[in-house]
Design an enzyme around this catalytic site. Structure first.
Site, mmCIF file in Angstrom:
data_model
loop_
_atom_site.group_PDB
_atom_site.id
_atom_site.type_symbol
_atom_site.label_atom_id
_atom_site.label_comp_id
_atom_site.label_asym_id
_atom_site.label_seq_id
_atom_site.Cartn_x
_atom_site.Cartn_y
_atom_site.Cartn_z
ATOM 1 N N GLY A 1 63.116 9.140 20.121
ATOM 2 C CA GLY A 1 63.474 10.005 19.000
ATOM 3 C C GLY A 1 63.163 9.390 17.644
ATOM 4 N N GLY B 1 60.286 8.721 16.394
ATOM 5 C CA GLY B 1 59.127 9.371 15.760
ATOM 6 C C GLY B 1 57.776 8.821 16.208
ATOM 7 N N LYS B 2 57.761 8.093 17.318
ATOM 8 C CA LYS B 2 56.507 7.484 17.791
ATOM 9 C C LYS B 2 55.442 8.550 18.096
ATOM 10 C CE LYS B 2 58.717 5.515 21.193
ATOM 11 N NZ LYS B 2 60.062 6.020 20.879
ATOM 12 N N SER B 3 55.818 9.536 18.898
ATOM 13 C CA SER B 3 54.833 10.571 19.279
ATOM 14 C C SER B 3 54.338 11.330 18.062
ATOM 15 C CB SER B 3 55.442 11.579 20.256
ATOM 16 O OG SER B 3 56.096 10.931 21.286
ATOM 17 N N THR B 4 55.226 11.592 17.117
ATOM 18 C CA THR B 4 54.841 12.321 15.904
ATOM 19 C C THR B 4 53.790 11.532 15.129
ATOM 20 O OG1 THR B 4 57.091 13.211 15.811
ATOM 21 C CG2 THR B 4 55.769 13.402 13.803
ATOM 22 N N ARG C 1 58.343 17.930 30.253
ATOM 23 C CA ARG C 1 58.982 18.862 29.311
ATOM 24 C C ARG C 1 58.040 20.042 29.088
ATOM 25 N NH1 ARG C 1 59.807 13.988 25.150
ATOM 26 N NH2 ARG C 1 61.595 12.991 26.131
ATOM 27 N N ARG D 1 65.327 18.256 18.605
ATOM 28 C CA ARG D 1 64.117 18.319 19.429
ATOM 29 C C ARG D 1 64.330 19.182 20.669
ATOM 30 N NH1 ARG D 1 61.345 12.774 21.486
ATOM 31 N NH2 ARG D 1 62.862 13.014 23.164
ATOM 32 N N ARG E 1 70.017 7.888 25.964
ATOM 33 C CA ARG E 1 69.015 7.473 24.981
ATOM 34 C C ARG E 1 69.666 6.827 23.761
ATOM 35 N NH1 ARG E 1 63.809 10.077 26.079
ATOM 36 N NH2 ARG E 1 64.101 10.577 28.267
ATOM 37 N N ASN F 1 61.280 4.986 9.904
ATOM 38 C CA ASN F 1 60.753 6.340 9.770
ATOM 39 C C ASN F 1 61.813 7.271 9.169
ATOM 40 O OD1 ASN F 1 59.400 8.768 9.990
ATOM 41 N ND2 ASN F 1 59.738 8.958 12.204
ATOM 42 N N ASP F 2 61.919 7.199 7.827
ATOM 43 C CA ASP F 2 62.816 8.102 7.101
ATOM 44 C C ASP F 2 61.957 9.260 6.616
ATOM 45 O OD1 ASP F 2 64.781 9.262 5.620
ATOM 46 O OD2 ASP F 2 65.303 7.493 4.450
HETATM 47 N N1 LIG Z 1 57.854 0.215 29.496
HETATM 48 C C1 LIG Z 1 57.326 1.417 29.330
HETATM 49 N N2 LIG Z 1 57.966 2.325 28.586
HETATM 50 C C2 LIG Z 1 57.392 3.540 28.433
HETATM 51 C C3 LIG Z 1 56.154 3.876 29.016
HETATM 52 N N3 LIG Z 1 55.841 5.147 28.683
HETATM 53 C C4 LIG Z 1 56.842 5.581 27.898
HETATM 54 N N4 LIG Z 1 57.787 4.624 27.738
HETATM 55 C C5 LIG Z 1 59.016 4.661 26.937
HETATM 56 O O1 LIG Z 1 59.983 5.401 27.629
HETATM 57 C C6 LIG Z 1 60.922 5.932 26.699
HETATM 58 C C7 LIG Z 1 61.195 7.390 27.041
HETATM 59 O O2 LIG Z 1 60.023 8.152 26.895
HETATM 60 P P1 LIG Z 1 60.100 9.739 27.003
HETATM 61 O O3 LIG Z 1 60.863 10.120 28.216
HETATM 62 O O4 LIG Z 1 58.710 10.273 26.875
HETATM 63 O O5 LIG Z 1 60.986 10.160 25.765
HETATM 64 P P2 LIG Z 1 60.707 10.167 24.189
HETATM 65 O O6 LIG Z 1 60.174 8.808 23.822
HETATM 66 O O7 LIG Z 1 62.011 10.451 23.584
HETATM 67 O O8 LIG Z 1 59.695 11.258 23.938
HETATM 68 C C8 LIG Z 1 60.282 5.734 25.324
HETATM 69 O O9 LIG Z 1 60.928 4.637 24.705
HETATM 70 C C9 LIG Z 1 58.855 5.386 25.622
HETATM 71 O O10 LIG Z 1 58.308 4.516 24.637
HETATM 72 C C10 LIG Z 1 55.499 2.874 29.810
HETATM 73 O O11 LIG Z 1 54.419 3.061 30.354
HETATM 74 N N5 LIG Z 1 56.128 1.681 29.917
HETATM 75 N N1 LIG Z 2 60.387 11.359 9.423
HETATM 76 C C1 LIG Z 2 60.910 12.364 10.121
HETATM 77 N N2 LIG Z 2 61.774 13.209 9.534
HETATM 78 C C2 LIG Z 2 62.336 14.224 10.233
HETATM 79 N N3 LIG Z 2 62.093 14.502 11.534
HETATM 80 C C3 LIG Z 2 61.237 13.670 12.171
HETATM 81 C C4 LIG Z 2 60.611 12.582 11.507
HETATM 82 N N4 LIG Z 2 59.821 11.945 12.408
HETATM 83 C C5 LIG Z 2 59.950 12.618 13.572
HETATM 84 N N5 LIG Z 2 60.793 13.669 13.437
HETATM 85 C C6 LIG Z 2 61.232 14.600 14.491
HETATM 86 O O1 LIG Z 2 62.134 13.878 15.315
HETATM 87 C C7 LIG Z 2 61.964 14.229 16.684
HETATM 88 C C8 LIG Z 2 61.676 12.961 17.488
HETATM 89 O O2 LIG Z 2 60.355 12.512 17.171
HETATM 90 P P1 LIG Z 2 59.350 12.071 18.305
HETATM 91 O O3 LIG Z 2 58.035 11.840 17.660
HETATM 92 O O4 LIG Z 2 59.414 13.000 19.461
HETATM 93 O O5 LIG Z 2 60.019 10.666 18.720
HETATM 94 P P2 LIG Z 2 59.668 9.624 19.889
HETATM 95 O O6 LIG Z 2 58.274 9.895 20.335
HETATM 96 O O7 LIG Z 2 59.832 8.291 19.251
HETATM 97 O O8 LIG Z 2 60.682 9.874 20.955
HETATM 98 C C9 LIG Z 2 60.863 15.259 16.753
HETATM 99 O O9 LIG Z 2 61.438 16.542 16.845
HETATM 100 C C10 LIG Z 2 60.119 15.091 15.424
HETATM 101 O O10 LIG Z 2 59.548 16.285 14.972
#
Ligand SMILES: Nc1nc2c(ncn2[C@@H]2O[C@H](COP(=O)(O)OP(=O)(O)O)[C@@H](O)[C@H]2O)c(=O)[nH]1
Ligand SMILES: Nc1ncnc2c1ncn2[C@@H]1O[C@H](COP(=O)(O)OP(=O)(O)O)[C@@H](O)[C@H]1O
Length: 206
Positions: free
Chosen positions: A22, A24-27, A52, A145, A156, A179-180
């Protein structure tokens, strides 16, 4: 045996993005992919969690059963793997090699256990931790989200507290991004990656 250095010596360094679920890595990764077409490649992890809505098998993750994943781990096909929030996640050798073969900057989105295990390999990535401004903000983002049940959300948040504590270890990360404001966080990320981006762009020209 040299698994990565041989390829990595010629190509750009991989990038590990870690930090709480959460944060913001994927974003941030999606923004990089949109702005730098063909420069970055995503290391598609394996996971036993359920897909998902909108997630594509083979693109976001390789969605597998625990049995399948254990078998591949036993066969030595993974660089690292970890249990996170009740599911298995792992980076296969093939996932990284597929990106490096295209001479792209390989992005790994992995948890902190993965960071520690990657440090034992010769992958030599840039390590970046993406962190939320506070746990309260993180909780709000995860709720908004709408991907988690109450149970997985609580898991989490517990993992996030541990992650933020462990991330304080000196030298573990090359950069910590709070990530603010999203655009500010993205600028910091781009600045850290500038040299590798330029390297990859140069190699496209030649
Ligand atoms: N160690 C490890 N962690 C992973 C890998 N892929 C994803 N993760 C981590 O697993 C956690 C959960 O990922 P996910 O279920 O996709 O949830 P999200 O990060 O909230 O979108 C996150 O902290 C990811 O960085 C992997 O291949 N190896
Ligand atoms: N700087 C930000 N301000 C507000 N919302 C954000 C910001 N960065 C990410 N988000 C939102 O927060 C949620 C979690 O981000 P996401 O990229 O899925 O996190 P992660 O991949 O680390 O789990 C998403 O709904 C995204 O749109």
């Amino acid at each position: 045996m040299c698994l990565f250095v041989c390829v990595a010596m010629q190509g750009p360094r991989p990038v590990v993005l870690s930090g709480p679920s959460g944060a913001g890595k994927s974003t941030l990764i999606k923004k990089l992919f949109k702005d730098y077409e063909n420069i970055f490649g995503f290391s598609v992890s394996h996971t036993t969690r359920q897909p998902r809505a909108g997630e594509v098998n083979g693109k976001d993750y390789h969605f597998v059963t625990r049995e399948e994943m254990k078998k591949e781990i036993d066969a030595g096909e993974f660089i690292e793997h970890a249990e996170f929030s009740g599911n298995m996640y792992g980076t296969s050798k093939g996932a990284v090699q597929a990106v490096q073969a295209k001479n792209q900057i390989c992005i790994l989105d992995i948890d902190i256990q993965g960071v520690k295990n990657i440090k034992k390999t010769d992958l030599n990535p840039i390590y970046i931790s993406v962190q939320p401004p506070s746990i309260d903000v993180l909780e709000k983002r995860l709720r908004d989200r709408q991907t988690e049940t109450e149970e997985s959300l609580q898991k989490r948040l517990t993992a996030a507290r541990v992650d933020l504590e462990l991330s304080k270890e000196p030298g573990l990360f090359d950069l910590v991004i709070i990530n603010d404001d999203l655009e500010k966080a993205y600028s910091e990320l781009k600045e850290q990656l500038l040299k590798e981006i330029q390297k990859a762009q140069e190699s496209r020209k030649s």
